[in-house]
Each structure stands twice: as structure tokens, then as C-alpha cells.
Scaffold this active site. Sequence first.
Site, PDB file in Angstrom:
ATOM      1  N   ASN A  10       0.875  -1.181   0.000  1.00  0.00           N
ATOM      2  CA  ASN A  10       0.000   0.000   0.000  1.00  0.00           C
ATOM      3  C   ASN A  10       0.904   1.221   0.000  1.00  0.00           C
ATOM      4  OD1 ASN A  10      -1.746   2.086   0.533  1.00  0.00           O
ATOM      5  ND2 ASN A  10      -2.330   1.375   2.588  1.00  0.00           N
ATOM      6  N   TRP A  11       0.981   1.874  -1.149  1.00  0.00           N
ATOM      7  CA  TRP A  11       1.903   3.009  -1.262  1.00  0.00           C
ATOM      8  C   TRP A  11       1.366   4.286  -0.619  1.00  0.00           C
ATOM      9  CZ3 TRP A  11       4.906   3.257  -6.593  1.00  0.00           C
ATOM     10  CH2 TRP A  11       5.823   2.186  -6.630  1.00  0.00           C
ATOM     11  N   LYS A  12       0.100   4.253  -0.199  1.00  0.00           N
ATOM     12  CA  LYS A  12      -0.506   5.451   0.422  1.00  0.00           C
ATOM     13  C   LYS A  12      -0.269   6.655  -0.490  1.00  0.00           C
ATOM     14  CE  LYS A  12       0.018   3.105   4.784  1.00  0.00           C
ATOM     15  NZ  LYS A  12       0.173   3.154   6.234  1.00  0.00           N
ATOM     16  N   HIS A  96      -9.293   1.036   5.048  1.00  0.00           N
ATOM     17  CA  HIS A  96      -8.004   1.218   5.736  1.00  0.00           C
ATOM     18  C   HIS A  96      -8.203   2.165   6.927  1.00  0.00           C
ATOM     19  CE1 HIS A  96      -3.888   2.377   6.580  1.00  0.00           C
ATOM     20  NE2 HIS A  96      -3.524   1.282   5.945  1.00  0.00           N
ATOM     21  N   GLU A  98      -6.545   4.535   7.989  1.00  0.00           N
ATOM     22  CA  GLU A  98      -6.312   5.954   7.698  1.00  0.00           C
ATOM     23  C   GLU A  98      -7.537   6.585   7.053  1.00  0.00           C
ATOM     24  OE1 GLU A  98      -2.577   5.408   5.659  1.00  0.00           O
ATOM     25  OE2 GLU A  98      -1.686   4.816   7.564  1.00  0.00           O
ATOM     26  N   GLU A 166      -4.830  -4.980  10.570  1.00  0.00           N
ATOM     27  CA  GLU A 166      -3.788  -3.983  10.780  1.00  0.00           C
ATOM     28  C   GLU A 166      -4.047  -3.239  12.093  1.00  0.00           C
ATOM     29  OE1 GLU A 166      -1.875  -2.759   6.775  1.00  0.00           O
ATOM     30  OE2 GLU A 166      -3.603  -1.466   7.105  1.00  0.00           O
ATOM     31  N   GLY A 172       3.226   2.115  10.728  1.00  0.00           N
ATOM     32  CA  GLY A 172       4.225   3.173  10.594  1.00  0.00           C
ATOM     33  C   GLY A 172       4.991   3.485  11.867  1.00  0.00           C
ATOM     34  N   SER A 211       3.997  -2.328  10.175  1.00  0.00           N
ATOM     35  CA  SER A 211       5.444  -2.419  10.390  1.00  0.00           C
ATOM     36  C   SER A 211       6.046  -3.760   9.963  1.00  0.00           C
ATOM     37  CB  SER A 211       5.796  -2.104  11.855  1.00  0.00           C
ATOM     38  OG  SER A 211       5.431  -0.760  12.154  1.00  0.00           O
ATOM     39  N   GLY A 232       3.136  -1.095   4.156  1.00  0.00           N
ATOM     40  CA  GLY A 232       3.201   0.317   3.790  1.00  0.00           C
ATOM     41  C   GLY A 232       4.617   0.706   3.420  1.00  0.00           C
ATOM     42  N   GLY A 233       5.332   1.323   4.365  1.00  0.00           N
ATOM     43  CA  GLY A 233       6.660   1.879   4.121  1.00  0.00           C
ATOM     44  C   GLY A 233       7.627   0.950   3.395  1.00  0.00           C
TER      45      GLY A 233
HETATM   46  P1  13P Z   1       3.509   0.239   7.526  1.00  0.00           P
HETATM   47  O1  13P Z   1       3.965  -1.041   6.869  1.00  0.00           O
HETATM   48  O2  13P Z   1       4.242   1.442   7.001  1.00  0.00           O
HETATM   49  O3  13P Z   1       3.467   0.128   8.998  1.00  0.00           O
HETATM   50  O4  13P Z   1       1.979   0.472   7.038  1.00  0.00           O
HETATM   51  C1  13P Z   1       1.070  -0.564   7.152  1.00  0.00           C
HETATM   52  C2  13P Z   1      -0.151  -0.187   6.421  1.00  0.00           C
HETATM   53  O5  13P Z   1      -0.915   0.675   6.841  1.00  0.00           O
HETATM   54  C3  13P Z   1      -0.439  -0.885   5.160  1.00  0.00           C
HETATM   55  O6  13P Z   1      -1.752  -0.665   4.733  1.00  0.00           O
END
Ligand code: 13P
Length: 249
Positions: A10-12, A96, A98, A166, A172, A211, A232-233
Site C-alpha cells: 500500500n503506497w498510500k 483502511h 487511515e 492492521e 508506521g 510495520s 506500507g513503508g
Molecule cells: P507500515 O507497513 O508502514 O506500517 O503500514 C502498514 C499499512 O498501513 C499498510 O496498509
Amino acid sequence: MPPKSLAAGNWKMHGTLASLQEIESLVQATSDNKHSCDVLICPSFIYIAAFAERTKGTNVMIGAQDCHAHASGAHTGDVSANQLADVGASHVIVGHSERRADHTETSEQVHAKAAAVHEAGLISIVCVGETESERDASKAEAVVTGQIIASVPDSATPENTVIAYEPVWAIGTGRTPTVKDVADMHDSIRATLIEQFGQAANGFSILYGGSVKPANAKELMSASNVNGALVGGASLKAEDFNGIIDAYR
Ligand code: 13P
């Protein structure tokens, strides 16, 4: 059918057109078919068409991070699941944390979006997860169970739906639950899905997210009822993401 494994990125709100280079690298890294999981990257809407064009016929799929619940209509600025299908997306992340936090999305809205994804012939990735205060209050399992029941529509099947657990406090932050906590939650999600959909629910893939890094992926992916990762990251660079896919080599 046992669940398929999936490594999803997920590149956000990260990346540019130049990130096509990372997609190219990921296509290369997965071209030898030595991995036993599906591989998916979900960039911002505007890059989906270009990335999907590049990954046609490769081992990398391209998905979206959200969609509108309606197939079309007067909804300025929104994108429908039909439009995402039109430009080559295979999956759509819905609910998600967020989006639940930034856009006050409710599980009812997530439910409608997931149904729209299925209607468009795509695969929904339905996200659930507790906040830190909910975990501290020993409410994590109840919160996640409630989110599953309210967010996953009747149209869900193991073929068109993936669940992503999640924990909000692990996103993050570099913090993750213990492998036992992950296994307990995934076992509980499986049990909830079986109550909702019967034994067929053994086929749903349940991803862990929060993470996930190359260094902890193998351990987290080996937990009970964990069928992949939502990253994510560590999905932004092909090298890091490929290190996570290593858990399936
Ligand atoms: P991180 O891997 O950066 O913690 O993010 C997880 C995430 O929200 C994937 O949707």
C-alpha cells in the site's frame, strides 16, 4: 481451497511517475516464479493505469487504495470500482484505518464499498484493526470482530475478498504485536468468518499489516492463519518489498 498467499504493498500518498522504476525492478525480481505468493502494489489512483499497463502479463498486480460505493454518478473527485477495473486494477483496499480516521469512514460505508468492488468483478481487501487504547482496554478482539461483521458484505467469497488485520498502533511505528497476538487475532478472524460464511471461509486469505519489514516478515508470516502481508513503508522500494516476498521463497 486453502487460502492463497498475498504480499500486498500500500503506497498510500507516496510515489511519482518515476516510481515506475520500482515497479520495473519488482517485475524483474519476481520474474523467475520462485515465490509462492501473489504480488500486488496499490499506488495512488493517478498511477494505476500506467503501472497496470507495464505489469500486464507479469507476476505483479496493481490495485487501488479506495473507491466510491456507487458505480457512477455525480460524485466530484471520486473514483468508482468500475473505473478501476477499466484501467486494469485487480484489487481495491477498503476501510483502511487511515480512511476510517481521516475521512470518518464507517464499517457500513466500507461494507458498501466492498460490495461495489465485487460488483465490478474486482477483489476487495477489507481492513480491520484496533487502536492502542482499545487493545489496552482488552477490547481488541471484540472491536475487530465487530468490524468484520459490519464491513464484510454477503457478496464476499474467498475468490473476491481478502481480509487485512492492521492494528492501528503498529502502522508506521516500527512496533508489531507478538507472533502469538497476531496468531490469536487471525484465529479469531477466521472463526468469525466461519460463523458468517460457513466452512468456505477457510479459503479467505487473512493478511497481517503494520510495520512488516524484511527482517520480521518470515516470523510474522509463519503465524497461524496469516496468509500474507499488507505493507506500507517497506513496499515503496522494490528491494525492501522483495525482501518481504522472500518469506514465500
Ligand atoms: P507500515 O507497513 O508502514 O506500517 O503500514 C502498514 C499499512 O498501513 C499498510 O496498509
